[in-house]
Design a protein around this motif. Structure first.
Motif, short mmCIF file in Angstrom:
data_model
loop_
_atom_site.label_atom_id
_atom_site.label_comp_id
_atom_site.label_asym_id
_atom_site.label_seq_id
_atom_site.Cartn_x
_atom_site.Cartn_y
_atom_site.Cartn_z
N ARG A 109 -0.82 16.39 2.81
CA ARG A 109 -0.42 15.13 3.96
C ARG A 109 0.72 14.85 2.93
O ARG A 109 1.28 14.27 1.35
N HIS A 110 1.98 14.36 3.75
CA HIS A 110 3.20 14.57 2.95
C HIS A 110 4.07 13.23 3.68
O HIS A 110 4.73 13.44 4.98
N SER A 111 5.12 12.65 3.19
CA SER A 111 6.02 11.97 4.53
C SER A 111 7.36 11.89 3.28
O SER A 111 7.02 12.28 2.27
N ALA A 112 8.02 11.11 3.77
CA ALA A 112 9.53 11.12 2.85
C ALA A 112 9.17 10.06 1.93
O ALA A 112 9.67 10.42 0.71
N ARG A 113 8.25 9.79 1.61
CA ARG A 113 8.08 9.05 0.28
C ARG A 113 6.11 8.73 0.10
O ARG A 113 6.09 8.37 -0.64
N GLU A 114 6.05 10.18 0.29
CA GLU A 114 4.34 10.42 -0.28
C GLU A 114 3.44 12.01 -0.30
O GLU A 114 4.37 12.83 0.26
N VAL A 115 3.34 11.99 -1.05
CA VAL A 115 2.42 12.96 -1.65
C VAL A 115 1.37 13.54 -2.02
O VAL A 115 0.87 12.26 -2.70
N VAL A 116 0.00 14.11 -1.35
CA VAL A 116 -1.33 14.32 -1.53
C VAL A 116 -1.47 15.72 -1.37
O VAL A 116 -1.33 16.45 -0.44
N PHE A 117 -2.13 16.18 -2.94
CA PHE A 117 -2.32 17.69 -2.97
C PHE A 117 -3.87 17.04 -3.41
O PHE A 117 -4.56 16.18 -3.29
N GLU A 118 -4.32 18.13 -2.74
CA GLU A 118 -6.11 18.84 -3.19
C GLU A 118 -6.73 19.99 -2.86
O GLU A 118 -6.42 20.12 -2.98
N ASN A 119 -7.95 19.40 -3.93
CA ASN A 119 -8.12 20.90 -3.96
C ASN A 119 -9.95 20.49 -4.37
O ASN A 119 -10.84 19.29 -5.23
N PRO A 120 -10.62 20.51 -3.04
CA PRO A 120 -11.74 19.67 -3.28
C PRO A 120 -13.37 20.84 -4.45
O PRO A 120 -14.58 20.03 -5.11
N ASP A 134 8.35 0.47 -2.34
CA ASP A 134 9.43 -0.23 -1.72
C ASP A 134 10.65 -1.05 -2.88
O ASP A 134 12.20 -0.98 -3.05
N ASP A 135 9.45 -1.36 -3.90
CA ASP A 135 10.76 -2.01 -4.88
C ASP A 135 11.14 -0.65 -6.17
O ASP A 135 12.11 -0.50 -7.42
N GLY A 136 10.61 0.90 -5.84
CA GLY A 136 11.70 1.94 -6.70
C GLY A 136 10.50 2.48 -7.67
O GLY A 136 11.00 3.11 -8.25
N SER A 137 9.58 1.55 -7.57
CA SER A 137 8.39 2.43 -8.59
C SER A 137 7.39 3.66 -8.14
O SER A 137 7.83 3.47 -6.57
N LEU A 138 7.02 4.64 -8.78
CA LEU A 138 6.36 5.19 -7.95
C LEU A 138 4.53 4.72 -9.12
O LEU A 138 4.60 5.70 -10.05
N PRO A 156 1.45 3.55 -12.72
CA PRO A 156 2.17 2.89 -12.33
C PRO A 156 3.43 2.67 -13.36
O PRO A 156 4.23 1.90 -14.23
N TYR A 157 4.21 3.81 -12.41
CA TYR A 157 5.24 4.39 -13.35
C TYR A 157 6.35 3.78 -12.36
O TYR A 157 6.36 2.98 -11.43
N ARG A 158 7.56 2.81 -12.97
CA ARG A 158 8.81 2.42 -13.47
C ARG A 158 9.78 3.86 -13.84
O ARG A 158 9.73 4.25 -14.90
#
Length: 161
Positions: A109-120, A134-138, A156-158
């Motif tokens: 899954r991905h969007s302009a601000r999200e990405v998800v990787f999986e390996n079940p 929205d506040d620029g954090s990751l 919770p990265y800055r």
């Protein structure tokens, strides 16, 4: 006779075009360039440890990442990561954590601000995600089942620079 075929072809092109919708076309697979928002240095401190993650800009069809956890003056964990496309064009997150074998996770899954990787099939984690807030954090997270228990760890990265 060739004029008839030309007119028939023209008519099918003009009249048939509205019948093709974007939903009928296969969606283009995202490229590594779509993840450029991860580029840079990110960090947070928790429980006497400082975790820093660095991502290169998408270049040459890949991004290279490193993660380092420091407690006091000592590195206690590290990881090398590559995000690149496989032969089928699917994006992979390939991680080599300290003291563990390499593991690959496929983009699901991905969007302009999200990405998800999986390996079940991986022991833990089975999912790795990044969300640019929205506040620029990751917010990075690893999710999955470990020892029969559902577990999620958030990072919770800055942005550092």
């Amino acid at each position: 006779m060739s004029a008839r075929f030309f007119l028939l072809g023209f008519w099918l092109t003009v009249m048939g075009a509205p019948m093709l919708r974007s939903a009928d076309l296969p969606a283009a697979k995202p490229t590594v360039a779509a993840l450029a928002w991860l580029t840079g240095e990110w960090s947070f401190a928790r429980n006497g440890r400082v975790v820093t993650e660095r991502w290169t800009a998408p270049t040459g069809g890949m991004m290279i990442g490193t993660s380092q956890t420091v407690a006091g003056e000592r590195t206690v964990q590290y990881e090398f990561v590559v995000i690149r496309a496989d032969a089928a064009g699917d994006l992979l997150y390939i991680a080599k954590p300290s003291g563990q074998p390499e593991a690959s996770f496929k983009l699901v899954r991905h969007s302009a601000r999200e990405v998800v990787f999986e390996n079940p099939a991986h022991d833990y984690p089975q999912q790795i995600s990044y969300v640019l807030k929205d506040d620029g954090s990751l917010l990075a997270a690893i999710d999955g089942t470990k020892n029969g228990q559902s577990r999620r760890v958030e990072f919770p990265y800055r942005r550092v620079r």
